[in-house]
Scaffold this motif. Structure first.
Motif, PDB file in Angstrom:
ATOM      1  N   PRO A   1       1.075  -1.598  -0.442  1.00  0.00           N
ATOM      2  CA  PRO A   1       0.056   0.057  -0.437  1.00  0.00           C
ATOM      3  C   PRO A   1       0.785   1.287  -0.111  1.00  0.00           C
ATOM      4  O   PRO A   1       0.355   1.642  -0.368  1.00  0.00           O
ATOM      5  CB  PRO A   1      -0.728  -0.006   1.158  1.00  0.00           C
ATOM      6  CG  PRO A   1      -1.381  -1.338   1.886  1.00  0.00           C
ATOM      7  CD  PRO A   1       0.533  -2.357   1.184  1.00  0.00           C
TER       8      PRO A   1
ATOM      9  N   TYR B   1      -5.625   9.613  -7.057  1.00  0.00           N
ATOM     10  CA  TYR B   1      -7.126   8.960  -6.693  1.00  0.00           C
ATOM     11  C   TYR B   1      -7.533   9.909  -5.486  1.00  0.00           C
ATOM     12  O   TYR B   1      -8.766  10.398  -5.865  1.00  0.00           O
ATOM     13  CB  TYR B   1      -6.552   7.741  -6.297  1.00  0.00           C
ATOM     14  CG  TYR B   1      -6.148   6.502  -7.250  1.00  0.00           C
ATOM     15  CD1 TYR B   1      -6.862   6.091  -8.366  1.00  0.00           C
ATOM     16  CD2 TYR B   1      -5.021   5.795  -6.595  1.00  0.00           C
ATOM     17  CE1 TYR B   1      -5.696   5.129  -9.314  1.00  0.00           C
ATOM     18  CE2 TYR B   1      -4.344   4.976  -6.958  1.00  0.00           C
ATOM     19  CZ  TYR B   1      -5.200   4.986  -8.755  1.00  0.00           C
ATOM     20  OH  TYR B   1      -4.336   3.522  -9.527  1.00  0.00           O
TER      21      TYR B   1
ATOM     22  N   VAL C   1       1.154   2.653  -3.618  1.00  0.00           N
ATOM     23  CA  VAL C   1       0.168   2.669  -4.511  1.00  0.00           C
ATOM     24  C   VAL C   1      -0.008   4.389  -3.884  1.00  0.00           C
ATOM     25  O   VAL C   1       0.083   4.832  -3.131  1.00  0.00           O
ATOM     26  CB  VAL C   1      -1.251   2.479  -3.571  1.00  0.00           C
ATOM     27  CG1 VAL C   1      -2.527   2.535  -4.370  1.00  0.00           C
ATOM     28  CG2 VAL C   1      -0.866   1.043  -3.933  1.00  0.00           C
TER      29      VAL C   1
ATOM     30  N   MET D   1      -1.601   7.019  -3.632  1.00  0.00           N
ATOM     31  CA  MET D   1      -2.727   7.528  -3.013  1.00  0.00           C
ATOM     32  C   MET D   1      -2.960   9.337  -3.599  1.00  0.00           C
ATOM     33  O   MET D   1      -4.857   9.609  -3.442  1.00  0.00           O
ATOM     34  CB  MET D   1      -3.415   6.733  -1.185  1.00  0.00           C
ATOM     35  CG  MET D   1      -3.422   5.609  -0.962  1.00  0.00           C
ATOM     36  SD  MET D   1      -4.222   5.007  -2.382  1.00  0.00           S
ATOM     37  CE  MET D   1      -5.713   5.645  -1.963  1.00  0.00           C
TER      38      MET D   1
END
Length: 160
Positions: A22, A30, A25, A27
């Motif tokens: 994680p 997004y 990623v 973020m």
């Protein structure tokens, strides 16, 4: 003995990957897309302070310090979106929502009434179904009244 050692090492590697993955990623990308989409759908500015992805114990996304409206009509300390495991790879998603410490101003009712009056241009039904909503420490901020902090829980079923 050697097989159990290999299995143990394999499980440790998988758990380690699920814990570390994680962090790789992006973020922020997004999160900005979620802000833009929410602002478009609601018709008011939406800001999200940060977002986190978790894969263990179940996959989920946590959005922190969400502010809705020009004058902060709605503030949510934390929103956790938990998809059901069986809907992760299907076209129709089923979600559980955990909302922590929302503060709702009286002016938020104007946003809700504008949303209900707004006709949707989408002719297709949504592919996301909310199954369960939990709200912890909700505060209603009205200028002329004082309300206690409330908790709520709702299980939503499909209408037939």
């Amino acid at each position: 003995m050697k097989n159990s050692k290999k299995i143990l090492i394999g499980v440790a590697v998988i758990v380690g990957l699920l814990l570390i993955l994680p962090f790789f990623v992006p973020m922020q990308t997004y999160m900005h897309r979620a802000e833009a989409l929410a602002s478009e759908k609601l018709g008011v500015p939406v800001a999200i302070s940060s977002a986190n992805l978790f894969l263990l114990t179940s996959p989920r996304v946590a959005l922190n310090n969400i502010v809705v409206g020009k004058h902060k009509e709605l503030k949510v300390e934390k929103l956790v979106v938990i998809p059901t495991i069986n809907s992760l790879f299907s076209a129709n998603k089923t979600l559980d929502l955990n909302i922590s410490k929302p503060a709702i101003n009286k002016a938020a009712l104007d946003i809700v009434s504008a949303l209900s009056a707004k006709k949707s241009n989408d002719s297709q039904p949504t592919s996301v179904r909310v199954r369960h909503v939990t709200i912890d420490e909700m505060q209603l901020v009205w200028p002329d009244a004082k309300y206690p902090i409330m908790n709520a829980e709702a299980t939503l079923t499909e209408a037939y």
